[in-house]
Design a protein around this motif. Structure first.
Motif: not given
Length: 327
Positions: A142-144, A174-182, A222-226, A244-246
């Protein structure tokens, strides 16, 4: 004699606007009277090229004139946009531009055209979501799962891109900015090469448009997450949205639209609208576009301008905040 000549010159000046109007009107009424060039800004075989060929076939029937595809790939789509901008403003050359060359490229590189000065936006003709995918062997179900791993080990995960400013690159940012990750972006010369390395397990993930990855999702490679759309796509109803994925707030769809060179008479632009309203609603075209993972449409000029302004503002902030630069 001098007075007579002056009178004739005055009459000609007075008649000139009327004669120009008559000329433009006559040209619009007979448009098109010869073949039309449809410029594609990416190489043959990709989403942009396939959509253009389907659209071109339908427009040929509607207009009763051939629509000839002219491929002008290179510089992330900028070469085709520049080529179109330099063509006569008579309606006989148009381009299908998309997010990259029409909105992002001018933000990250010095491009030889101005979207404001060199083009008339005619209509938005298609939109399509992007999909976050991982290899089937990935531990992320999952995305989580993926976000938890990224937070636990900043910078340890990588994602494939097709170069600075590509949707794959912007999606990762965008994922990094929205989730606050690197995470670490890995640039390739084309999306296909990135997908190959993803399949081989050399990449942890990739944000891709639907066409290059859909077959591998179907076969389980391939596995889609979101998905990056605001709501689930009817074409991929089993894939959750990022919200929906968080990860609420992440919406990043690719899009395509028709542009004409600046100075094209409004009457000719109106002819394009009449044609696009008809062909983009064609059930066969809509079905074939859906097979490419996109939704066909034909907006008004004002709707397209409003859409372009919103997209430019969105990506201006993303590019500025993350100091994204072109090659």
């Amino acid at each position: 004699m001098k007075t007579l000549v002056q009178s004739r010159l005055t009459i000609r000046r007075l008649l000139l606007p009327f004669l120009c109007f008559v000329s433009v009107t006559a040209a619009a009424q007979t448009f098109p009277s010869r073949p039309i060039k449809l410029v594609v800004t990416y190489p043959p075989g990709g989403s942009s090229d396939l959509m253009a060929r389907i659209m071109g076939q339908k427009l040929s029937v509607f207009w009763g004139q051939p629509v000839v595809i002219e491929s002008k790939p290179g510089a992330a789509g900028s070469i085709g946009m520049e080529f179109t901008a330099r063509q006569p403003a008579d309606g006989y050359t148009f381009v299908v531009g998309n997010l990259g060359p029409a909105a992002v490229n001018p933000l990250i590189s010095k491009v030889p055209y101005s979207m404001d000065k060199d083009f008339i936006p005619v209509a938005l003709t298609a939109t399509g979501p992007n999909i976050l995918v991982v290899p089937a062997s990935s531990p992320f179900k999952t995305l989580a799962d993926m976000l938890a791993a990224a937070r636990a080990n900043p910078g340890s995960l990588n994602f494939g891109t097709s170069g600075p400013g590509s949707m794959a690159h912007l999606g990762g940012e965008l994922i990094m900015r929205q989730a606050g990750i690197k995470m670490t972006g890995v640039a390739y010369k084309g999306g296909g090469l990135a997908v190959n390395d993803l399949l081989a397990g050399h990449l942890h993930m990739m944000v891709s448009d639907a066409l290059p990855v859909s077959q591998f999702i179907k076969t389980g490679k391939l596995r889609p997450l979101a998905i990056t759309s605001a709501k689930r796509s009817p074409m991929t109803p089993d894939i959750p949205t990022f919200a929906e994925a968080g990860l609420p707030g992440l919406i990043a769809e690719n899009w395509w639209g028709v542009f004409l060179p600046a100075g094209t008479p409004q009457a000719v632009v109106d002819s394009y609208h009449a044609a696009l309203d008809k062909v983009m609603a064609d059930p066969d075209l809509k079905e074939r576009f859906a097979g490419l993972g996109v939704e066909a449409m034909a907006t008004s000029q004002d709707e397209f301008r409003t859409f372009l302004a919103a997209e430019t503002a969105k990506y201006t902030k993303l590019v500025s905040d993350n100091r994204i630069k072109g090659d």
